[in-house]
Enzyme design. Structure first.
Site, PDB file in Angstrom:
ATOM      1  N   PHE A  57      53.828  39.899  47.541  1.00 51.70           N
ATOM      2  CA  PHE A  57      52.763  38.876  47.959  1.00 51.70           C
ATOM      3  C   PHE A  57      52.335  37.667  47.512  1.00 51.70           C
ATOM      4  O   PHE A  57      51.281  37.229  47.675  1.00 51.70           O
ATOM      5  CB  PHE A  57      51.191  40.028  47.467  1.00 51.70           C
ATOM      6  CG  PHE A  57      51.419  40.281  46.087  1.00 51.70           C
ATOM      7  CD1 PHE A  57      50.909  39.290  44.988  1.00 51.70           C
ATOM      8  CD2 PHE A  57      51.930  41.520  45.745  1.00 51.70           C
ATOM      9  CE1 PHE A  57      51.156  39.658  43.643  1.00 51.70           C
ATOM     10  CE2 PHE A  57      51.862  41.878  44.282  1.00 51.70           C
ATOM     11  CZ  PHE A  57      51.430  40.971  43.311  1.00 51.70           C
ATOM     12  N   ASN A 112      39.853  38.458  44.423  1.00 54.09           N
ATOM     13  CA  ASN A 112      39.055  39.128  43.447  1.00 54.09           C
ATOM     14  C   ASN A 112      38.225  38.235  42.373  1.00 54.09           C
ATOM     15  O   ASN A 112      38.155  38.476  41.324  1.00 54.09           O
ATOM     16  CB  ASN A 112      40.105  40.215  42.771  1.00 54.09           C
ATOM     17  CG  ASN A 112      41.150  39.362  42.040  1.00 54.09           C
ATOM     18  OD1 ASN A 112      40.981  37.988  42.090  1.00 54.09           O
ATOM     19  ND2 ASN A 112      42.223  40.202  41.726  1.00 54.09           N
ATOM     20  N   HIS A 115      40.473  34.646  37.988  1.00 54.99           N
ATOM     21  CA  HIS A 115      41.596  34.954  37.057  1.00 54.99           C
ATOM     22  C   HIS A 115      41.265  34.517  35.737  1.00 54.99           C
ATOM     23  O   HIS A 115      40.366  33.718  35.413  1.00 54.99           O
ATOM     24  CB  HIS A 115      42.486  33.877  37.847  1.00 54.99           C
ATOM     25  CG  HIS A 115      43.728  33.718  36.673  1.00 54.99           C
ATOM     26  ND1 HIS A 115      44.825  34.733  36.847  1.00 54.99           N
ATOM     27  CD2 HIS A 115      44.005  32.951  35.733  1.00 54.99           C
ATOM     28  CE1 HIS A 115      45.682  34.486  35.835  1.00 54.99           C
ATOM     29  NE2 HIS A 115      45.208  33.422  35.143  1.00 54.99           N
ATOM     30  N   GLU A 126      49.144  28.108  31.021  1.00 55.25           N
ATOM     31  CA  GLU A 126      48.042  27.783  32.237  1.00 55.25           C
ATOM     32  C   GLU A 126      47.354  26.685  32.228  1.00 55.25           C
ATOM     33  O   GLU A 126      46.948  26.011  32.799  1.00 55.25           O
ATOM     34  CB  GLU A 126      47.403  29.243  32.707  1.00 55.25           C
ATOM     35  CG  GLU A 126      48.054  30.265  33.186  1.00 55.25           C
ATOM     36  CD  GLU A 126      47.548  31.732  33.262  1.00 55.25           C
ATOM     37  OE1 GLU A 126      46.153  31.846  33.108  1.00 55.25           O
ATOM     38  OE2 GLU A 126      48.115  32.663  33.656  1.00 55.25           O
TER      39      GLU A 126
HETATM   40  N1  LIG Z   1      49.395  44.353  45.611  1.00 55.32           N
HETATM   41  C1  LIG Z   1      48.816  43.035  45.655  1.00 55.32           C
HETATM   42  N2  LIG Z   1      48.556  42.653  46.851  1.00 55.32           N
HETATM   43  C2  LIG Z   1      47.832  41.223  46.832  1.00 55.32           C
HETATM   44  N3  LIG Z   1      47.592  40.738  45.411  1.00 55.32           N
HETATM   45  C3  LIG Z   1      47.820  41.400  44.352  1.00 55.32           C
HETATM   46  C4  LIG Z   1      48.336  42.613  44.363  1.00 55.32           C
HETATM   47  N4  LIG Z   1      48.577  42.799  43.094  1.00 55.32           N
HETATM   48  C5  LIG Z   1      48.033  42.000  42.366  1.00 55.32           C
HETATM   49  N5  LIG Z   1      47.455  40.681  43.315  1.00 55.32           N
HETATM   50  C6  LIG Z   1      46.930  39.638  43.035  1.00 55.32           C
HETATM   51  O1  LIG Z   1      47.774  38.803  41.977  1.00 55.32           O
HETATM   52  C7  LIG Z   1      46.988  38.287  41.125  1.00 55.32           C
HETATM   53  C8  LIG Z   1      47.731  37.982  39.864  1.00 55.32           C
HETATM   54  O2  LIG Z   1      46.827  37.531  38.930  1.00 55.32           O
HETATM   55  P1  LIG Z   1      45.212  37.431  39.373  1.00 55.32           P
HETATM   56  O3  LIG Z   1      44.552  37.975  37.851  1.00 55.32           O
HETATM   57  O4  LIG Z   1      44.840  36.165  39.567  1.00 55.32           O
HETATM   58  O5  LIG Z   1      44.831  38.416  40.280  1.00 55.32           O
HETATM   59  C9  LIG Z   1      45.829  39.229  40.826  1.00 55.32           C
HETATM   60  C10 LIG Z   1      45.561  39.938  42.280  1.00 55.32           C
HETATM   61  O6  LIG Z   1      44.770  38.945  42.850  1.00 55.32           O
END
Ligand SMILES: Nc1ncnc2c1ncn2[C@@H]1O[C@@H]2COP(=O)(O)O[C@H]2[C@H]1O
Length: 139
Positions: A57, A112, A115, A126
């Site tokens: 992803f 979501n 972060h 970061e």
């Molecule tokens: N299976 C998945 N499919 C798409 N996005 C993912 C998946 N697993 C994790 N993520 C994204 O990867 C990101 C990594 O760090 P974040 O905390 O920004 O938030 C996480 C999710 O938004």
């Protein structure tokens, strides 16, 4: 005092959640040291998500993060890395408890809202990406 990197992602900005998110951390008693609203370049997004480079992803992650403005922030407070992760909630919508930011505002894994750095070392890395070394690439 510990520092962390928190970012309102493009979906959170588009949905008008900046104030809500900033308020939660202010209400908790943490200090907002630095804040900027930027549309990240592909370079910055790839650097930010470097640890996910091999994941299927990865392309989707970078495309999403560069899709619009984000709010990049440096926050400071006692044990803020771990506590902010609790306040953010789990990545999987099924595991994100109501009362957490993701539990209250996110229904998908990829978009979501927020972060937060997962360790003190990640926070340092970061913050350097977003506020220093390659900040000139953030347009
Ligand atoms: N299976 C998945 N499919 C798409 N996005 C993912 C998946 N697993 C994790 N993520 C994204 O990867 C990101 C990594 O760090 P974040 O905390 O920004 O938030 C996480 C999710 O938004």
């Amino acid at each position: 005092m510990e520092k962390t990197f928190l970012m309102v992602k493009p979906d959170g900005v588009k949905r008008g959640l900046i104030g809500e998110i900033v308020s939660r951390f202010e209400n908790k008693g943490y200090t907002l040291n630095r804040l900027k609203m930027v549309t990240p370049s592909v370079e910055v997004a790839e650097a930010h998500y470097a640890e996910h480079k091999e994941k299927p992803f990865f392309g989707e992650l970078v495309e999403f993060l560069t899709s619009g403005p984000v709010v990049a922030m440096e926050w400071e407070g006692e044990d803020i890395v771990a506590v902010s992760r609790l306040m953010i909630g789990k990545t999987k919508p099924l595991d994100a408890q109501p009362g957490t930011i993701r539990g209250d505002f996110a229904s998908t894994m990829s978009q979501n809202v927020i972060h937060g750095s997962d360790s003190v070392a990640s926070a340092e890395r970061e913050l350097a990406i977003w506020f220093a070394e390659i900040a000139s690439h953030v347009s």
